[in-house]
Write a protein that holds these residues in place. Structure first.
Motif, PDB file in Angstrom:
ATOM      1  N   GLU A  49       0.863  -1.235   0.059  1.00 23.33           N
ATOM      2  CA  GLU A  49      -0.026  -0.019  -0.158  1.00 23.33           C
ATOM      3  C   GLU A  49       0.959   1.486   0.076  1.00 23.33           C
ATOM      4  N   PHE A  50       1.963   1.457   0.828  1.00 23.79           N
ATOM      5  CA  PHE A  50       2.896   2.303   0.776  1.00 23.79           C
ATOM      6  C   PHE A  50       4.334   1.755   0.528  1.00 23.79           C
ATOM      7  N   THR A  51       5.108   2.807  -0.053  1.00 25.68           N
ATOM      8  CA  THR A  51       6.579   2.840  -0.031  1.00 25.68           C
ATOM      9  C   THR A  51       7.368   3.018   1.162  1.00 25.68           C
ATOM     10  N   GLN A  52       8.501   2.579   1.608  1.00 26.76           N
ATOM     11  CA  GLN A  52       9.415   2.994   2.453  1.00 26.76           C
ATOM     12  C   GLN A  52      10.880   3.119   2.033  1.00 26.76           C
ATOM     13  N   ASP A  53      11.498   4.179   2.543  1.00 28.05           N
ATOM     14  CA  ASP A  53      12.968   4.151   2.202  1.00 28.05           C
ATOM     15  C   ASP A  53      13.752   4.452   3.415  1.00 28.05           C
ATOM     16  N   LEU A  54      15.066   4.327   3.426  1.00 30.37           N
ATOM     17  CA  LEU A  54      15.969   4.555   4.356  1.00 30.37           C
ATOM     18  C   LEU A  54      16.980   5.504   4.044  1.00 30.37           C
ATOM     19  N   SER A  55      17.058   6.925   4.866  1.00 34.60           N
ATOM     20  CA  SER A  55      17.925   7.730   4.252  1.00 34.60           C
ATOM     21  C   SER A  55      18.793   8.310   5.531  1.00 34.60           C
ATOM     22  N   LEU A  56      19.738   9.057   5.072  1.00 35.82           N
ATOM     23  CA  LEU A  56      20.765   9.669   6.116  1.00 35.82           C
ATOM     24  C   LEU A  56      20.304  10.979   6.294  1.00 35.82           C
ATOM     25  N   TYR A  57      19.970  11.429   7.610  1.00 38.16           N
ATOM     26  CA  TYR A  57      19.404  12.841   7.566  1.00 38.16           C
ATOM     27  C   TYR A  57      20.402  13.884   8.418  1.00 38.16           C
ATOM     28  N   PRO A  58      20.937  14.640   7.780  1.00 38.16           N
ATOM     29  CA  PRO A  58      22.400  15.230   8.393  1.00 38.16           C
ATOM     30  C   PRO A  58      21.916  16.027   9.596  1.00 38.16           C
ATOM     31  N   LEU A  59      22.866  16.363  10.556  1.00 36.55           N
ATOM     32  CA  LEU A  59      22.650  17.430  11.496  1.00 36.55           C
ATOM     33  C   LEU A  59      23.651  18.324  11.179  1.00 36.55           C
ATOM     34  N   ARG A  60      23.388  19.534  10.807  1.00 36.16           N
ATOM     35  CA  ARG A  60      24.193  20.681  10.468  1.00 36.16           C
ATOM     36  C   ARG A  60      25.063  21.442  11.624  1.00 36.16           C
ATOM     37  N   GLY A  61      26.019  21.901  10.930  1.00 35.77           N
ATOM     38  CA  GLY A  61      26.833  22.996  11.844  1.00 35.77           C
ATOM     39  C   GLY A  61      28.121  22.390  12.050  1.00 35.77           C
ATOM     40  N   ASP A  62      28.926  23.233  12.345  1.00 38.44           N
ATOM     41  CA  ASP A  62      30.432  22.715  12.616  1.00 38.44           C
ATOM     42  C   ASP A  62      30.379  21.877  13.858  1.00 38.44           C
ATOM     43  N   GLU A  88      34.531  13.171  13.622  1.00 41.36           N
ATOM     44  CA  GLU A  88      33.395  12.960  14.200  1.00 41.36           C
ATOM     45  C   GLU A  88      32.387  13.204  13.053  1.00 41.36           C
ATOM     46  N   MET A  89      31.315  12.603  13.354  1.00 40.47           N
ATOM     47  CA  MET A  89      30.191  12.635  12.370  1.00 40.47           C
ATOM     48  C   MET A  89      28.787  12.954  13.163  1.00 40.47           C
ATOM     49  N   SER A  90      27.854  13.259  12.291  1.00 41.51           N
ATOM     50  CA  SER A  90      26.588  13.772  12.936  1.00 41.51           C
ATOM     51  C   SER A  90      25.248  13.557  12.067  1.00 41.51           C
ATOM     52  N   HIS A  91      24.680  12.419  12.273  1.00 45.68           N
ATOM     53  CA  HIS A  91      23.603  12.358  11.483  1.00 45.68           C
ATOM     54  C   HIS A  91      22.864  11.116  12.140  1.00 45.68           C
ATOM     55  N   ALA A  92      21.319  11.251  11.386  1.00 42.00           N
ATOM     56  CA  ALA A  92      20.507   9.970  11.909  1.00 42.00           C
ATOM     57  C   ALA A  92      20.007   9.365  10.618  1.00 42.00           C
ATOM     58  N   TRP A  93      19.927   7.879  10.843  1.00 40.21           N
ATOM     59  CA  TRP A  93      19.342   7.083   9.960  1.00 40.21           C
ATOM     60  C   TRP A  93      17.676   6.920  10.401  1.00 40.21           C
ATOM     61  N   LEU A  94      16.726   7.134   9.194  1.00 30.42           N
ATOM     62  CA  LEU A  94      15.702   7.288   9.467  1.00 30.42           C
ATOM     63  C   LEU A  94      15.024   6.289   8.456  1.00 30.42           C
ATOM     64  N   ALA A  95      14.158   5.621   8.806  1.00 25.24           N
ATOM     65  CA  ALA A  95      13.305   4.440   7.808  1.00 25.24           C
ATOM     66  C   ALA A  95      12.040   5.375   7.898  1.00 25.24           C
ATOM     67  N   VAL A  96      11.665   5.716   6.702  1.00 26.19           N
ATOM     68  CA  VAL A  96      10.158   6.577   6.509  1.00 26.19           C
ATOM     69  C   VAL A  96       9.269   5.745   5.774  1.00 26.19           C
ATOM     70  N   THR A  97       7.869   5.568   5.987  1.00 23.95           N
ATOM     71  CA  THR A  97       7.156   5.057   5.275  1.00 23.95           C
ATOM     72  C   THR A  97       6.316   6.473   4.602  1.00 23.95           C
ATOM     73  N   HIS A  98       6.101   6.494   3.394  1.00 23.63           N
ATOM     74  CA  HIS A  98       5.428   7.662   2.849  1.00 23.63           C
ATOM     75  C   HIS A  98       3.886   7.389   2.618  1.00 23.63           C
ATOM     76  N   LEU A  99       2.936   8.287   3.147  1.00 23.52           N
ATOM     77  CA  LEU A  99       1.570   7.944   3.028  1.00 23.52           C
ATOM     78  C   LEU A  99       0.874   8.880   2.403  1.00 23.52           C
ATOM     79  N   SER A 100      -0.190   8.443   1.970  1.00 26.41           N
ATOM     80  CA  SER A 100      -1.001   9.484   1.238  1.00 26.41           C
ATOM     81  C   SER A 100      -1.960   9.900   2.364  1.00 26.41           C
TER      82      SER A 100
END
Length: 463
Positions: free
Chosen positions: A296-309, A421-433
């Motif tokens: 019914e829906f599609t999901q993806d996994l993406s890297l969501y960055p945290l910005r700043g030095d 050092e690194m700064s991001h989160a991996w989020l799996a998101v299902t995209h809904l209507s």
């Protein structure tokens, strides 16, 4: 992780899953390097206690600890029998009561607590271990010991006990890792090897065994797809391996499409460990939905960055933030903070269109030696309406209090090397209507009402 679920529910048991073979040198697990000091065998005063190893503690170890603390796995000492375990009782009490073992960092009492495959001990289990240690670690009656688990010696896929062996495996091209040197990245492209398009229900990325477990810092299979001009473009990350992580589980109402003519671009980060590893390959295990399945829906996994030095001065701290807003409703299926040895904590908050602010998840004591993807239970995964802003915040520590920092007397900055050092989160998101979102909200509300009614009936019966 107690209790297996069937394949359709996508649950798994930590006790039944194969070991997470993680670099012992990199881990420096909390038990290791400590003097083997502990109580005497018969209890503090030679008297029997109500809580014993054989009857009470051994089952807890089997279900939660022996997967790592056994010969051939990553734990620095075995915890299989009384002789092995008794001298560590005091240290076990300390680490278990502080929730540092098992190594699962999601904060309790705040944010969403309904997590698939939760490693955390229950309050009752913690109290049992503490009471046993305080009583002098008595053995009890050996006849009360549970039947020993026959742990596998071979390398297995960690989701195999629940999902069966993978339906398809994609390997990276071989790479020679030298004995000495610095960080190295290997980014070959390989075909999927599929003859038809298929919808995916689970992924697991794993290094080779045993040498690859030592030299692979992380590995990400990225999905490439042909665009209208006939050029391959990156679509999403299919999975991500980092020390301690299991895999990616897609909810039953969603899927990820893998086309026959897609390509996989591997992003494998190697770090030499003092010996050569020839022709190393990283593998992606894939489990398919049944043929003919249409999600019914599609999901993806993406890297969501945290910005700043990230400018960590000697003895200093830092904070970064990231913000993301979708132009459609989504369901947040999982959250995985990512950083190196200076990342101390990360949180995600949702700011809803009506101004309400909700803390979704908080990890206060992040530990780069164990990476976890916190997969929310199906009826607890946040449903975010259009316009919701997700706020991700990370905190970093280069002080002497951070036992993982290599040297608190020097500067550290953002970068991709192991020492950066690194700064991001991996989020799996299902995209809904919009219609799908409203239906899921109504189903949640009905489920909550039914649960409240059941609780009321139980209270009435108790009275």
């Amino acid at each position: 992780m107690r209790g297996l679920c069937d394949r359709s529910s996508h649950g798994w048991s930590r006790a039944a899953a194969p070991a997470v073979f993680i670099t012992p040198l990199a881990l420096g697990l909390a038990f290791g390097g400590l003097a083997a000091q502990g109580p005497t065998a018969n209890g503090a005063n030679g008297a029997e206690a109500d809580v014993t190893f054989s009857k009470d503690v051994a089952p807890i170890l089997q279900a939660n600890c022996q997967i790592c603390h056994r010969p051939g796995s990553v734990g620095p000492m075995p915890l299989l029998d009384y002789r092995d375990t008794r001298r560590w009782a005091s240290r076990m009490k300390e680490l278990v009561s502080q929730r540092l073992m098992p190594p699962y960092h999601l904060d309790t009492g705040v944010g969403i607590q309904d997590i698939k495959g939760d490693w955390r001990l229950s309050d009752e289990e913690i109290e049992t271990v503490v009471a046993w240690a305080d009583a002098g670690a008595p053995e009890g009656d050996p006849a009360d010991m549970p039947t020993p688990i026959e742990w596998p010696n071979e390398q297995k896929w960690q989701l195999e006990d629940v999902l069966g062996p993978p339906d398809h495996v994609i390997k990276s091209k071989p790479f020679d890792v030298p004995a000495e040197g610095g960080d190295t990245w290997w980014r070959p492209r390989v075909p999927t090897g599929l003859e038809e398009d298929r919808w995916i229900t689970a992924f697991e990325t794993r290094p080779s065994f045993p040498a690859g477990r030592q030299v692979v810092h992380h590995a990400i299979p990225r999905l490439l797809r042909l665009d209208e001009e006939g050029e391959y473009q990156r679509i999403q990350s299919l999975s991500e391996y980092a020390m301690g992580k299991i895999g990616e589980i897609v909810p039953t109402d969603a899927g990820r499409l893998l086309k026959a003519n897609d390509m996989i671009e591997w992003d494998a980060h190697y770090y030499p460990m003092g010996y050569e590893v020839d022709d190393d390959q990283v593998e992606l295990g894939i489990w398919f939905h049944r043929e003919g399945f249409e999600p019914e829906f599609t999901q993806d996994l993406s890297l969501y960055p945290l910005r700043g030095d990230i400018a960590l001065a000697p003895g200093g701290t830092a904070m970064t933030q990231g913000f993301h807003r979708w132009d459609h409703p989504v369901r947040l299926d999982s959250f995985q903070p990512h950083g190196h040895v200076h990342l101390h904590a990360m949180s995600i908050q949702a700011i809803y269109p009506d101004g309400k602010v909700e803390l979704v998840s908080m990890v206060t004591d992040f530990d780069a030696r164990w990476h976890h993807s916190y997969i929310y239970e199906d009826d607890a995964a946040p449903l975010l309406p259009t316009g919701t802003v997700l706020v991700m915040t990370g905190w970093y520590d280069n002080t002497e209090e951070n036992e993982l920092t290599p040297d608190p007397e020097i500067w550290y900055a953002r970068g991709s090397r192991t020492g950066d050092e690194m700064s991001h989160a991996w989020l799996a998101v299902t995209h809904l209507s919009e219609d799908g979102f409203e239906r899921l909200v109504e189903e949640r509300e009905t489920l909550t009402s039914d649960d409240d009614a059941d609780d009321s009936d139980n209270d009435a019966n108790d009275n």
